[in-house]
Design a protein around this motif. Sequence first.
Motif, PDB file in Angstrom:
ATOM      1  N   MET A  71      51.116  45.677  47.071  1.00 16.89           N
ATOM      2  CA  MET A  71      50.319  45.655  48.283  1.00 16.89           C
ATOM      3  C   MET A  71      51.099  46.252  49.453  1.00 16.89           C
ATOM      4  N   LYS A  72      50.356  46.836  50.368  1.00 17.42           N
ATOM      5  CA  LYS A  72      51.017  47.453  51.498  1.00 17.42           C
ATOM      6  C   LYS A  72      51.594  46.401  52.433  1.00 17.42           C
ATOM      7  N   GLU A  73      52.700  46.725  53.057  1.00 17.67           N
ATOM      8  CA  GLU A  73      53.344  45.812  53.983  1.00 17.67           C
ATOM      9  C   GLU A  73      52.402  45.497  55.135  1.00 17.67           C
ATOM     10  N   ASN A  74      52.362  44.249  55.516  1.00  9.27           N
ATOM     11  CA  ASN A  74      51.552  43.760  56.634  1.00  9.27           C
ATOM     12  C   ASN A  74      50.054  43.776  56.351  1.00  9.27           C
ATOM     13  N   ALA A  75      49.642  44.119  55.151  1.00 11.72           N
ATOM     14  CA  ALA A  75      48.229  44.070  54.809  1.00 11.72           C
ATOM     15  C   ALA A  75      47.799  42.619  54.636  1.00 11.72           C
ATOM     16  N   SER A  76      46.525  42.345  54.923  1.00  9.55           N
ATOM     17  CA  SER A  76      45.959  41.020  54.713  1.00  9.55           C
ATOM     18  C   SER A  76      45.153  41.037  53.425  1.00  9.55           C
ATOM     19  N   THR A  77      45.021  39.885  52.813  1.00  6.59           N
ATOM     20  CA  THR A  77      44.245  39.805  51.578  1.00  6.59           C
ATOM     21  C   THR A  77      43.018  38.926  51.784  1.00  6.59           C
ATOM     22  N   PHE A  78      41.922  39.338  51.146  1.00  9.50           N
ATOM     23  CA  PHE A  78      40.653  38.627  51.272  1.00  9.50           C
ATOM     24  C   PHE A  78      39.955  38.586  49.926  1.00  9.50           C
ATOM     25  N   ASP A  79      39.171  37.555  49.723  1.00  9.90           N
ATOM     26  CA  ASP A  79      38.352  37.445  48.536  1.00  9.90           C
ATOM     27  C   ASP A  79      37.333  38.584  48.519  1.00  9.90           C
ATOM     28  N   ALA A  80      37.124  39.182  47.346  1.00 14.70           N
ATOM     29  CA  ALA A  80      36.214  40.324  47.247  1.00 14.70           C
ATOM     30  C   ALA A  80      34.808  39.967  47.704  1.00 14.70           C
ATOM     31  N   GLU A  81      34.337  38.778  47.361  1.00 16.10           N
ATOM     32  CA  GLU A  81      32.988  38.380  47.761  1.00 16.10           C
ATOM     33  C   GLU A  81      32.886  38.229  49.271  1.00 16.10           C
ATOM     34  N   ALA A  82      33.943  37.744  49.899  1.00 18.58           N
ATOM     35  CA  ALA A  82      33.942  37.628  51.358  1.00 18.58           C
ATOM     36  C   ALA A  82      33.878  39.006  52.009  1.00 18.58           C
ATOM     37  N   LEU A  83      34.564  39.985  51.425  1.00 19.54           N
ATOM     38  CA  LEU A  83      34.512  41.349  51.952  1.00 19.54           C
ATOM     39  C   LEU A  83      33.129  41.957  51.758  1.00 19.54           C
ATOM     40  N   ARG A  84      32.522  41.721  50.604  1.00 15.85           N
ATOM     41  CA  ARG A  84      31.166  42.229  50.374  1.00 15.85           C
ATOM     42  C   ARG A  84      30.203  41.647  51.405  1.00 15.85           C
ATOM     43  N   ALA A  85      30.307  40.353  51.637  1.00 16.69           N
ATOM     44  CA  ALA A  85      29.423  39.705  52.600  1.00 16.69           C
ATOM     45  C   ALA A  85      29.653  40.251  54.004  1.00 16.69           C
TER      46      ALA A  85
END
Length: 352
Positions: free
Chosen positions: A1-15
Amino acid sequence: MKENASTFDAEALRACCARLLEAAGLPSDRANVVADVFVEGELLGYRTHGLKRMSSNLEWLQSGETSRDGEIRIVNAGNAVEHWDAGFLPGPWVVTSAVERASDMARSHGTGTIAISRSQHIACLAAYLMKATAKGQLVIIMASTPSESTVAPHGGTDRVFSCNPLAAGIPTSGDPILIDTSASMSAMGPLYRAHEAGKQMDVAGIVLPDGTASADPASYFDEDGAILPAGGLEQGYKGYALAILIEALSAALTGYGRATPASAKDGEANSVFVQVIDPAHFGGAEGFSRQMSWLGEACRASNVASGKDAVRMPGDRALAVRRQQMREGVSVAPAILAELRRWGALLGVEAI
């Protein structure tokens, strides 16, 4: 993963993406489809054609460059072929609909082919492939951009073609083979990124007016260079041939392309070719799977030079990235996250 990137659940991103698209005027059902394609592109690791495409698509919806509603016009239709005029409807919704329709035709007739004119930009081609391979079907997608001239013909220096992507999904007994490539040495996304970062390209992918090749992206932007077809200066006849084929299938089949004066004002809209083939109507699904599975195993088992990585099949890395991000969360770059939140504030909805 890229430095300083945030992670999110795929379904949350779709929504999140669906809320933003709906707030920009897209009907809910279409917003959900478009959001799914952008997140799928991100899951597979195609960062330039995943969530990064949200901002331009929201702009197009607000400006009217993308049609918010209306229906696809079926210009011609036969048992296993159709010609659609998409009327600048959202590309991810148009191509998802085309893959589904072609899949239905293939189930009945062995193959289904749809040629589409005036689809708004279709984003990541790989994102559509598993909609067919999950059914044991082979799918081919090609696209061109009639208003865009960025790639030279082999032996020439003028910009004639767009980058002309080509994708194919091939079912096997295990993971599908997912091909996503183009007829050019570089797509525009990597070229823009290298130019903005002041970096050289990995290979000399630009031809200058004097016929020499350059790896400096400034050669394209500042010196009237053109992107070379795949194969480069010496063997670009290979990508050149592919570019011509893609133009024939995606644009010429519809009668709407570079020779149509109106297409010069179409922005990033695409002409698209979608074909789905059902092996059950040919040598049988089991035989097809056996052949392609054997090929995949033989390639992965190939000896490699000392110190080199094992051979992968197209799609292996993308599917590994997808599994990791489904398990650990989707990595979202700070700039992309900031854009999603900026649009949330502009449209008055919660982003993420």
